[in-house]
Scaffold this motif. Structure first.
Motif, PDB file in Angstrom:
ATOM      1  N   THR A 235      -8.418  52.161  31.942  1.00 22.94           N
ATOM      2  CA  THR A 235      -7.051  52.618  32.197  1.00 22.94           C
ATOM      3  C   THR A 235      -6.074  51.508  31.831  1.00 22.94           C
ATOM      4  OG1 THR A 235      -7.838  54.001  34.013  1.00 22.94           O
ATOM      5  CG2 THR A 235      -5.471  53.529  33.929  1.00 22.94           C
ATOM      6  N   ALA A 238       0.356  52.366  27.870  1.00 27.26           N
ATOM      7  CA  ALA A 238       0.444  52.589  26.433  1.00 27.26           C
ATOM      8  C   ALA A 238       0.975  51.378  25.688  1.00 27.26           C
ATOM      9  CB  ALA A 238       1.319  53.801  26.150  1.00 27.26           C
ATOM     10  N   VAL A 250      -8.846  58.947  23.664  1.00 24.87           N
ATOM     11  CA  VAL A 250      -8.014  59.336  24.796  1.00 24.87           C
ATOM     12  C   VAL A 250      -8.651  60.542  25.480  1.00 24.87           C
ATOM     13  CG1 VAL A 250      -5.728  60.081  25.546  1.00 24.87           C
ATOM     14  CG2 VAL A 250      -5.958  58.470  23.636  1.00 24.87           C
ATOM     15  N   GLN A 252      -7.501  61.268  28.770  1.00 29.27           N
ATOM     16  CA  GLN A 252      -6.456  61.741  29.653  1.00 29.27           C
ATOM     17  C   GLN A 252      -5.234  60.841  29.487  1.00 29.27           C
ATOM     18  OE1 GLN A 252      -7.429  61.705  33.809  1.00 29.27           O
ATOM     19  NE2 GLN A 252      -5.662  62.912  34.425  1.00 29.27           N
ATOM     20  N   ASP A 253      -4.057  61.413  29.518  1.00 27.47           N
ATOM     21  CA  ASP A 253      -2.837  60.611  29.519  1.00 27.47           C
ATOM     22  C   ASP A 253      -1.810  61.236  30.452  1.00 27.47           C
ATOM     23  OD1 ASP A 253      -2.187  62.805  28.077  1.00 27.47           O
ATOM     24  OD2 ASP A 253      -1.571  61.748  26.267  1.00 27.47           O
ATOM     25  N   TRP A 254      -0.936  60.449  31.001  1.00 27.98           N
ATOM     26  CA  TRP A 254       0.040  60.942  31.938  1.00 27.98           C
ATOM     27  C   TRP A 254       1.227  60.000  31.989  1.00 27.98           C
ATOM     28  CZ3 TRP A 254      -4.373  58.401  33.148  1.00 27.98           C
ATOM     29  CH2 TRP A 254      -4.267  57.238  33.923  1.00 27.98           C
ATOM     30  N   TYR A 255       2.340  60.511  32.486  1.00 24.09           N
ATOM     31  CA  TYR A 255       3.551  59.715  32.688  1.00 24.09           C
ATOM     32  C   TYR A 255       3.675  59.391  34.170  1.00 24.09           C
ATOM     33  CZ  TYR A 255       4.914  61.088  27.983  1.00 24.09           C
ATOM     34  OH  TYR A 255       4.953  61.282  26.637  1.00 24.09           O
TER      35      TYR A 255
END
Length: 255
Positions: A235, A238, A250, A252-255
């Motif tokens: 983890t 970016a 990738v 999983q990606d999230w803000y």
């Protein structure tokens, strides 16, 4: 006693040489030929395209410029990627379903066709027991499929070599599903699953359909949900300098 001995000797002379192996070959030579043609056709594509890819690696200097993400390799790799990244990304997604095809068309009809057509009444009452006949069929066909799938997997590994160091085995399309023992294991699983379902269902077309459905039901979730668990994910934000967009996978990606 003399007459019986002579008759037995004559029967032995009339018996075709090769025994069960010859019987298995005669019964399933068309299916085996289809498997060879299917894998051979894709193998020919890999050889032709792979030869061109490896030649371009040398011509563009990717094998001597160092890190492909460095300044010296960036432009040559962009040229190389523009030519071959499409096939390197999408061909594995097609090839990963070949084990299902082999299982459906070789495994499912193996016993179901005998039971459906009624030929088991003759085939299973000859000089060999039905257990020995079925065991020989399963062993011979499974061995051939293992050899063919291992050879195909090795060829694919060579073909994918130019992209291995950049895209990685795990994150590059479905390359993980074709390299190593995964492809062979799923081919063997599909074949034995089809043979088992054919013996239970006793109808060829129905056994083929159920084999395809169960193979997909077992493999697709493993590709989507289990493969990300093989290697522990990292983890990172970016903006981290450790993030290399050309090599990361990738999940999983999230803000």
């Amino acid at each position: 006693m003399t007459a019986a001995t002579l008759e037995r000797a004559a029967a032995e002379r009339r018996r075709p040489r090769g025994g069960l192996l010859r019987v298995v070959w005669r019964q399933h030579r068309l299916g085996l030929a289809g498997a060879v043609l299917l894998l051979g056709g894709f193998a020919l594509l890999l050889v032709i395209n792979g030869a061109a890819m490896h030649a371009d690696v040398s011509r563009l200097g990717l094998d001597t410029c160092g890190n492909v993400n460095g300044a010296h390799c960036r432009l040559p790799f962009e040229i190389f990627s523009s030519r071959y990244s499409g096939i390197a990304m999408y061909l594995p997604r097609l090839l990963e379903f070949l084990p299902a095809v082999l299982g459906v068309f070789l495994g499912a009809p193996l016993i179901a066709r005998e039971l459906e057509s009624g030929t088991f009444r003759f085939a299973w009452t000859q000089g060999r027991t039905r257990g020995r006949l079925l065991a020989t069929k399963l062993a011979v066909l499974a061995a051939v499929l293992v050899v063919l799938s291992l050879a195909f997997s090795q060829l694919y590994t060579w073909w994918f070599g130019p992209f291995e160091s950049v895209m990685g085995r795990m994150g590059s399309g479905q390359a993980y599903e074709i390299e190593g023992l995964v492809f062979t294991a799923r081919t063997l699983f599909g074949f034995l699953l089809g043979a088992c379902l054919g013996a239970v269902i006793r109808h060829t077309v129905a056994a083929m359909a159920v084999t395809a459905a169960l193979w997909l039901g077992a493999v697709v979730p493993s590709v989507i949900y289990l493969r990300p668990l093989i290697a522990a994910p990292v983890t990172l934000p970016a903006s981290s300098p450790q993030v290399n967009v050309s090599t990361i996978w990738v999940i999983q990606d999230w803000y």
